[in-house]
Design a protein around this motif. Structure first.
Motif, PDB file in Angstrom:
ATOM      1  N   GLN A  31      50.817  52.068  42.691  1.00 56.81           N
ATOM      2  CA  GLN A  31      50.533  53.033  43.761  1.00 56.81           C
ATOM      3  C   GLN A  31      49.060  53.012  44.138  1.00 56.81           C
ATOM      4  OE1 GLN A  31      52.979  56.863  43.395  1.00 56.81           O
ATOM      5  NE2 GLN A  31      53.111  55.923  41.390  1.00 56.81           N
ATOM      6  N   LEU A  32      48.193  52.877  43.146  1.00 61.07           N
ATOM      7  CA  LEU A  32      46.761  52.799  43.423  1.00 61.07           C
ATOM      8  C   LEU A  32      46.471  51.674  44.412  1.00 61.07           C
ATOM      9  CD1 LEU A  32      43.786  53.624  42.533  1.00 61.07           C
ATOM     10  CD2 LEU A  32      43.960  51.760  40.868  1.00 61.07           C
ATOM     11  N   LEU A  33      47.160  50.534  44.239  1.00 62.49           N
ATOM     12  CA  LEU A  33      46.901  49.369  45.096  1.00 62.49           C
ATOM     13  C   LEU A  33      47.756  49.378  46.353  1.00 62.49           C
ATOM     14  CD1 LEU A  33      46.598  46.519  42.416  1.00 62.49           C
ATOM     15  CD2 LEU A  33      44.879  48.163  43.196  1.00 62.49           C
TER      16      LEU A  33
ATOM     17  N   ALA B  83      40.612  45.589  45.348  1.00 60.75           N
ATOM     18  CA  ALA B  83      40.097  46.226  46.564  1.00 60.75           C
ATOM     19  C   ALA B  83      41.204  46.911  47.349  1.00 60.75           C
ATOM     20  CB  ALA B  83      39.380  45.195  47.430  1.00 60.75           C
ATOM     21  N   LEU B  84      42.446  46.554  47.070  1.00 64.66           N
ATOM     22  CA  LEU B  84      43.563  47.203  47.760  1.00 64.66           C
ATOM     23  C   LEU B  84      43.615  48.703  47.502  1.00 64.66           C
ATOM     24  CD1 LEU B  84      46.376  44.545  47.191  1.00 64.66           C
ATOM     25  CD2 LEU B  84      45.384  45.201  49.395  1.00 64.66           C
ATOM     26  N   CYS B  85      42.894  49.192  46.506  1.00 62.25           N
ATOM     27  CA  CYS B  85      42.876  50.645  46.299  1.00 62.25           C
ATOM     28  C   CYS B  85      42.212  51.355  47.483  1.00 62.25           C
ATOM     29  CB  CYS B  85      42.213  51.012  44.976  1.00 62.25           C
ATOM     30  SG  CYS B  85      40.436  50.805  44.925  1.00 62.25           S
TER      31      CYS B  85
ATOM     32  N   ARG C 184      43.262  46.944  53.372  1.00 65.90           N
ATOM     33  CA  ARG C 184      44.652  46.503  53.180  1.00 65.90           C
ATOM     34  C   ARG C 184      45.152  45.565  54.272  1.00 65.90           C
ATOM     35  NH1 ARG C 184      47.098  52.175  50.574  1.00 65.90           N
ATOM     36  NH2 ARG C 184      46.006  51.885  48.584  1.00 65.90           N
ATOM     37  N   GLU C 185      44.687  45.785  55.485  1.00 68.33           N
ATOM     38  CA  GLU C 185      45.154  44.919  56.565  1.00 68.33           C
ATOM     39  C   GLU C 185      44.630  43.496  56.352  1.00 68.33           C
ATOM     40  OE1 GLU C 185      44.456  46.542  60.438  1.00 68.33           O
ATOM     41  OE2 GLU C 185      45.093  44.686  61.443  1.00 68.33           O
ATOM     42  N   ALA C 186      43.349  43.384  56.052  1.00 67.97           N
ATOM     43  CA  ALA C 186      42.747  42.053  55.885  1.00 67.97           C
ATOM     44  C   ALA C 186      43.323  41.320  54.677  1.00 67.97           C
ATOM     45  CB  ALA C 186      41.234  42.188  55.731  1.00 67.97           C
ATOM     46  N   LEU C 187      43.778  42.081  53.684  1.00 68.62           N
ATOM     47  CA  LEU C 187      44.337  41.451  52.477  1.00 68.62           C
ATOM     48  C   LEU C 187      45.866  41.332  52.561  1.00 68.62           C
ATOM     49  CD1 LEU C 187      42.119  43.175  49.723  1.00 68.62           C
ATOM     50  CD2 LEU C 187      41.714  41.013  50.919  1.00 68.62           C
ATOM     51  N   PHE C 188      46.409  41.625  53.735  1.00 69.62           N
ATOM     52  CA  PHE C 188      47.838  41.420  54.003  1.00 69.62           C
ATOM     53  C   PHE C 188      48.773  42.214  53.094  1.00 69.62           C
ATOM     54  CE2 PHE C 188      46.026  37.137  55.342  1.00 69.62           C
ATOM     55  CZ  PHE C 188      46.001  37.446  56.696  1.00 69.62           C
ATOM     56  N   LEU C 189      48.410  43.466  52.855  1.00 68.13           N
ATOM     57  CA  LEU C 189      49.258  44.279  51.977  1.00 68.13           C
ATOM     58  C   LEU C 189      50.692  44.400  52.497  1.00 68.13           C
ATOM     59  CD1 LEU C 189      49.616  46.093  49.480  1.00 68.13           C
ATOM     60  CD2 LEU C 189      48.927  48.028  50.902  1.00 68.13           C
ATOM     61  N   ASP C 190      50.843  44.580  53.810  1.00 64.49           N
ATOM     62  CA  ASP C 190      52.211  44.742  54.340  1.00 64.49           C
ATOM     63  C   ASP C 190      53.072  43.524  54.017  1.00 64.49           C
ATOM     64  OD1 ASP C 190      51.576  47.207  55.288  1.00 64.49           O
ATOM     65  OD2 ASP C 190      51.372  46.600  57.399  1.00 64.49           O
TER      66      ASP C 190
ATOM     67  N   LYS D   7      38.756  42.469  35.768  1.00 67.21           N
ATOM     68  CA  LYS D   7      37.662  41.929  36.572  1.00 67.21           C
ATOM     69  C   LYS D   7      36.949  43.085  37.260  1.00 67.21           C
ATOM     70  CE  LYS D   7      38.728  37.095  37.454  1.00 67.21           C
ATOM     71  NZ  LYS D   7      39.967  36.791  36.728  1.00 67.21           N
ATOM     72  N   TRP D   8      37.462  43.456  38.437  1.00 65.97           N
ATOM     73  CA  TRP D   8      36.752  44.437  39.257  1.00 65.97           C
ATOM     74  C   TRP D   8      37.339  45.831  39.041  1.00 65.97           C
ATOM     75  CZ3 TRP D   8      36.522  43.521  45.315  1.00 65.97           C
ATOM     76  CH2 TRP D   8      35.430  44.203  45.847  1.00 65.97           C
ATOM     77  N   GLY D   9      38.262  45.962  38.078  1.00 70.47           N
ATOM     78  CA  GLY D   9      39.093  47.161  38.020  1.00 70.47           C
ATOM     79  C   GLY D   9      38.836  48.117  36.871  1.00 70.47           C
ATOM     80  N   LEU D  10      37.661  48.058  36.250  1.00 70.61           N
ATOM     81  CA  LEU D  10      37.205  49.110  35.335  1.00 70.61           C
ATOM     82  C   LEU D  10      37.938  49.175  34.006  1.00 70.61           C
ATOM     83  CD1 LEU D  10      36.788  51.936  38.031  1.00 70.61           C
ATOM     84  CD2 LEU D  10      34.923  50.705  36.898  1.00 70.61           C
TER      85      LEU D  10
END
Lengths: 488, 488
Positions: free
Chosen positions: A124-126, A271-273, A278-284, A299-302
């Motif tokens: 859900q976060l992403l 970064a999808l969080c 989301r659009e640039a990373l093609f989430l849909d 990696k980037w996710g704490l």
């Protein structure tokens, strides 16, 4: 060591960790030790009698710490970040205090159940849709060690999905990656003994896979009797943060439904969080069409290393490929099918209780805390890009991607120098950077162009660190140019 | 969480761990939660805003701890032990405080170099000869997550060693295991898409593989055009602690030199630290002839999970099978060949800094401390065997192995009951044990005989715990017999 000795040693360990982070900024980023430094400092064998822990901890400080590269240092801009948060450290501390091998539900019910919960929270976060949630019972997610493991698991599931439908010699099978896919694709081919084809990407597509290239490859390979059965696409490639064109890819794959689409978003997936990415990373498209999706929270996710998340659209395809249940692993709950046994979601049998650190981090930061962390790195990278743009000796090799910038030195007086000459200049530039104690940075090659990568993402990096790093880059670029002998 | 908040939360975590071990003996061994207990206790999503750590830690105590199975409980006799020592906990705490992905030397020189050192220390602890030491530069050892990973790595290396010599279709390749090999053998076959043949073992051989069975299988398979290329032999099988007859096996393999011999000594391998076990576990043959050897220090070896050790006689065969070096992973030291890059010793790329906990444990216990721990479990198992021998309702199914005993209930009045009837009795007996809160124990099936396994090895187990467990077994055996309806 008895309980009270542990209490004392534990407090001391916590204090050392506090000191480490208080002083981190003032340490050199990389170690200055030379290969082979450690063995001469240590005995050739373990001691016969146990030693006092204070001696051991003091040796840690004197011989191990000097050999560490500080990935959490605010001036670490190499590779991709490796997360370490206090919440993550504490999560692993609790989990390691009472370890269990986690291969089935009854090994430790809380481990399995918390993993199912935090994978849904993370989905859900992403912004991953409910088809990937464990709660739905059809798709679902599990923790893996690294993106390499996640890709291996996806390939095995894809291979067995195909082989369940039709008899195919393994020699005819073909794994698709691109020339910019992480080495995990080629390595998975080595491990599984399968052919791998690396599809070309073009600079004009920003080093991302296009539908045209994919369609042509599929037609060529099938005509030649080969059986492409999985494509490992990338959202945020290691070299340049390229995002393969998932809408084009999935359109092509509608004509080739036997091809499993795995998306490796190890770095950029986090970064999808932030809804604005989301659009640039093609989430849909990810939600509508991919078979499996991987992001590395380490990696980037704490979340402290290792913490790779793998989601699949159809858990059956995964479990059927990986389920082995000998008598000694049978349990009443497993037999009844009322529980998830996570051993059937990964390559091995045993697995650590990694969900606890996820839970601690997700709760400690909250969704807004995650977003703040991601946005901060993207903002810092924008600062870096602005600084680059103001200095005419630097050139972006491809547009920046989120918190990653790939650039090279191109002196305006020699903008027409040939590629080999500019590559030599940039290799010399990078060699100077590689020995600097005050920052860490890595190189790459994009379609023959030698470049330098600048990746932001350590939690303690500030504007001041980015500016200081930029000053080092300018200094070393000028020095490299002064020594350079351009051939054109 | 800032540094001072972490200090406070860290001290509290250490205190909780102390309390956990102080009170462990008085807890039920297994959790009484039912499947699905956790999700209703937690929100459906991560919180929007970060939460206070004291709240999180309190929730850990109230919702997670009740769902834990306590593998370190002194009355845990199920599966095999999972180690947790204060030294191991502290080692992982230090390592997790400054994590690095460990894929090459420069990721963090200390991680690589300490791994090379502790693998040599561990090899010497177990009596492995210098051919397996990293210091020799020909063989060597690396940490893997679990024995499953170790076996996968060995199979891949063996497959590529064969394929480098001759072209063989993957479909003709055959992995040999026995019917008593851990499920990792069958699972590796699933993962790699290779055929697996499980060789039969005989009760009269104590469920161990003999040379005769192996020779016959090799002749059959080769005559049929199949290519056996690796045998996964076991020193201390999961079900019964069986030790495959390595002298006979290696004698047979002299005529089949293309077959790689991997020894999975995940559990029993640790006992090699005691010289008195070495002859029975065939250490001389291991040193003289096996290609690879695995022991799991996270089982009986005092190092927290995960901590599987894999040694190979020829590191080249391993590295050549697994090396992939893309531009972004190249380093000056790696190119010069002056350092070990451990990514070429395992399946993935990134790896945790696990050598630190090894170093802490090996130093904290010393060689004598290790031996004391192993001997204590063997002595406790001898007590258990003596107790069994005094009660005529119990029967050993096979001779005890080190700290493992496999037995069943056979009422003297029905010693001639048929197998199905006795299996039904023992399944009922085990079902009663499985719901007892005061011990944990597991079942297995040996060549059709349903049995109960009693595995000693938790660090806190004493004579009193073994005697108390035995009393429970007697009580439940009598109860099961009273309700039993023998068919013969």
């Amino acid at each position: 060591m008895d309980v009270e000795q542990f209490r004392k040693a534990g407090y001391a360990a916590i204090d050392r960790i506090c000191d480490y982070y208080i002083n981190l900024d003032s340490k050199p980023v990389s170690s200055s030790v030379q290969p082979g430094y450690l063995a001469p400092l240590l005995p050739k064998t373990a001691p016969e009698e146990g030693e006092d822990f204070q001696t051991i901890a003091a040796d840690y400080e004197s011989v191990i710490v000097p050999g560490l590269t500080h990935w959490q240092h605010p001036s670490f801009f190499a590779y991709f970040p490796t997360a370490a948060t206090f919440e993550g450290i504490l999560g692993d501390l609790y989990a390691n205090a009472a370890p269990n091998p986690g291969f089935n539900w009854s090994c430790s019910p809380a481990s399995t159940e918390l993993e199912a919960v935090v994978m849904d929270w993370s989905a859900q976060l992403l912004g991953l849709s409910s088809v990937f949630h464990n709660a739905g019972g059809i798709g679902g997610g599990a923790l893996q060690t690294t993106a390499s493991d996640s890709a291996l698991v996806a390939i095995v599931a894809a291979r067995e999905r195909l082989r369940a439908l039709t008899e195919v010699p393994l020699e005819e099978l073909l794994v698709y990656v691109t020339t910019q896919t992480h080495s995990l694709g080629l390595k998975a081919g080595r491990v599984l003994g399968l052919q791998v084809r690396a599809l070309e990407v073009r600079a004009e597509d920003r080093y991302a896979l296009s539908g045209t290239v994919l369609r042509q490859a599929l037609e060529e390979d099938k005509a030649a009797g080969r059986r492409p059965f999985i494509l490992i696409a990338t959202v945020g490639s290691t070299s340049s943060g390229a995002v393969d064109n998932l809408p084009e890819i999935t359109a092509v794959l509608q004509d080739h439904p036997e091809v499993w689409l795995h998306v490796d978003a190890a770095w950029a997936g986090l970064a999808l969080c932030c809804p604005e990415t989301r659009e640039a990373l093609f989430l849909d498209t990810i939600n509508a069409s991919v078979d499996s999706f991987c992001a590395n929270f380490h990696k980037w996710g704490l979340v402290n290393f290792d913490a790779s998340t793998l989601w699949v659209r159809d858990r059956k395809s995964l479990n059927e490929a990986l389920d082995i249940t000998p008598p000694f692993l049978r349990t009443a709950h497993g037999d009844a099918g009322t529980v998830v046994d996570y051993r059937n979601w990964h390559l091995g049998l045993g697995r650590r209780f990694r969900s606890l650190k996820f839970w601690f981090v997700l709760r400690g930061f909250g969704v807004e805390g995650f977003r703040k962390h991601i946005r901060q790195a993207i903002t810092l990278n924008t600062t870096f890009v602005d600084l680059l743009a103001d200095m005419e000796i630097f050139e972006l090799v491809t547009p920046p991607s989120l918190a990653l910038t790939v650039f090279r030195v191109v002196p305006p007086s020699h903008a027409q120098a040939d590629l080999a000459a500019l590559n030599a200049l940039n290799a010399a530039f990078f060699a100077r950077l590689a020995v600097r104690p005050d920052l860490a940075i890595t190189q790459t090659v994009l379609n023959g162009v030698f470049c330098v990568r600048f990746a932001v993402g350590a939690a303690r990096t500030t504007q001041a660190h980015v500016r200081a790093a930029f000053d080092v880059l300018v200094e070393e670029a000028h020095a490299a140019i002064a020594l350079w002998e351009p051939t054109a």
